[in-house]
Design a protein around this motif. Structure first.
Motif, short mmCIF file in Angstrom:
data_model
loop_
_atom_site.label_atom_id
_atom_site.label_comp_id
_atom_site.label_asym_id
_atom_site.label_seq_id
_atom_site.Cartn_x
_atom_site.Cartn_y
_atom_site.Cartn_z
N SER A 65 6.62 -9.66 -2.34
CA SER A 65 7.54 -9.67 -1.21
C SER A 65 7.29 -8.47 -0.28
N LEU A 66 7.05 -7.30 -0.87
CA LEU A 66 6.80 -6.10 -0.08
C LEU A 66 5.50 -6.16 0.70
N LEU A 67 4.48 -6.75 0.10
CA LEU A 67 3.15 -6.75 0.71
C LEU A 67 2.81 -8.06 1.40
N GLU A 68 3.82 -8.85 1.70
CA GLU A 68 3.59 -10.14 2.36
C GLU A 68 2.77 -9.99 3.62
N GLY A 69 1.86 -10.91 3.82
CA GLY A 69 1.01 -10.86 5.00
C GLY A 69 -0.22 -10.02 4.74
N PRO A 70 -1.06 -9.91 5.74
CA PRO A 70 -2.30 -9.15 5.54
C PRO A 70 -2.04 -7.65 5.39
N MET A 71 -2.82 -7.04 4.52
CA MET A 71 -2.72 -5.58 4.32
C MET A 71 -3.61 -4.94 5.37
N GLY A 72 -2.99 -4.45 6.42
CA GLY A 72 -3.74 -3.78 7.47
C GLY A 72 -3.50 -2.29 7.44
N PRO A 73 -4.09 -1.59 8.40
CA PRO A 73 -3.97 -0.13 8.42
C PRO A 73 -2.52 0.37 8.49
N GLU A 74 -1.68 -0.30 9.26
CA GLU A 74 -0.31 0.19 9.44
C GLU A 74 0.50 0.10 8.15
N LEU A 75 0.47 -1.05 7.48
CA LEU A 75 1.22 -1.22 6.23
C LEU A 75 0.66 -0.28 5.15
#
Length: 170
Positions: free
Chosen positions: A102-112
């Motif tokens: 749930s916390l890491l939903e979506g692509p792991m990009g530089p900002e996250l």
């Protein structure tokens, strides 16, 4: 070396430690064995001992199967995969995999990744500074461990409550 000296050395190492920044992560895709070597080296500080591995091939496969980690491309893992695995390795110590998903939903990009890295590094430094102060003041280290464990439990419970309520709101 006495236990207190080992603990103090560990705390001092932790104050200066930070997992690799986004720009420091390898830009070329890696095979799983290379990923394991890279991350074990990057995260060795957090292992209890040599036998307590934070990441194995089976774990990576399970993260992919459960959807926490995207599928590798042609059996190779990208910078995004490495960033996500770094976060997963740290977060799984306190959260269930479904909460991490749930916390890491979506692509792991530089900002996250940088958000995670900033929070993680700050928390490690704070804990290590406090541990160093406890060692230097002669505080009972079992009580220090008890206090740190109680604080970790309280923060875990707060994070779980947030994720539960946000999940129910969706």
């Amino acid at each position: 070396m006495e236990p207190i000296e080992k603990i103090l050395a560990w705390a001092r190492e932790g104050k200066a430690l930070s997992p690799p920044a986004w720009e420091q992560l390898p830009t070329i895709p890696l095979y799983v064995d290379q990923v394991l070597l890279y991350l074990r080296d990057s995260l060795r500080f957090f292992e209890r001992d040599e036998e307590d591995l934070l990441l194995t091939n089976s774990m990576i496969n399970n993260y992919v199967k459960s959807g926490v980690l995207p599928h590798p491309e042609k059996k190779k893992y990208s910078r995004e995969h490495l960033a996500a695995l770094t976060a997963i390795c740290m977060l799984k110590q306190v959260l269930a995999i479904q909460d991490i998903k749930s916390l890491l939903e979506g692509p792991m990009g530089p900002e996250l990744y940088e958000d995670f890295l900033s929070a993680h590094t700050s928390a490690v430094r704070e804990a290590c500074q406090g541990l160093e102060a406890s060692c230097e003041s002669g505080e009972d280290l079992k009580r220090t461990a008890l206090r740190l464990a109680a604080e970790a439990n309280a923060k875990r419970a707060a994070a779980e409550r947030i994720l539960k309520e946000l999940g129910e709101a969706e």
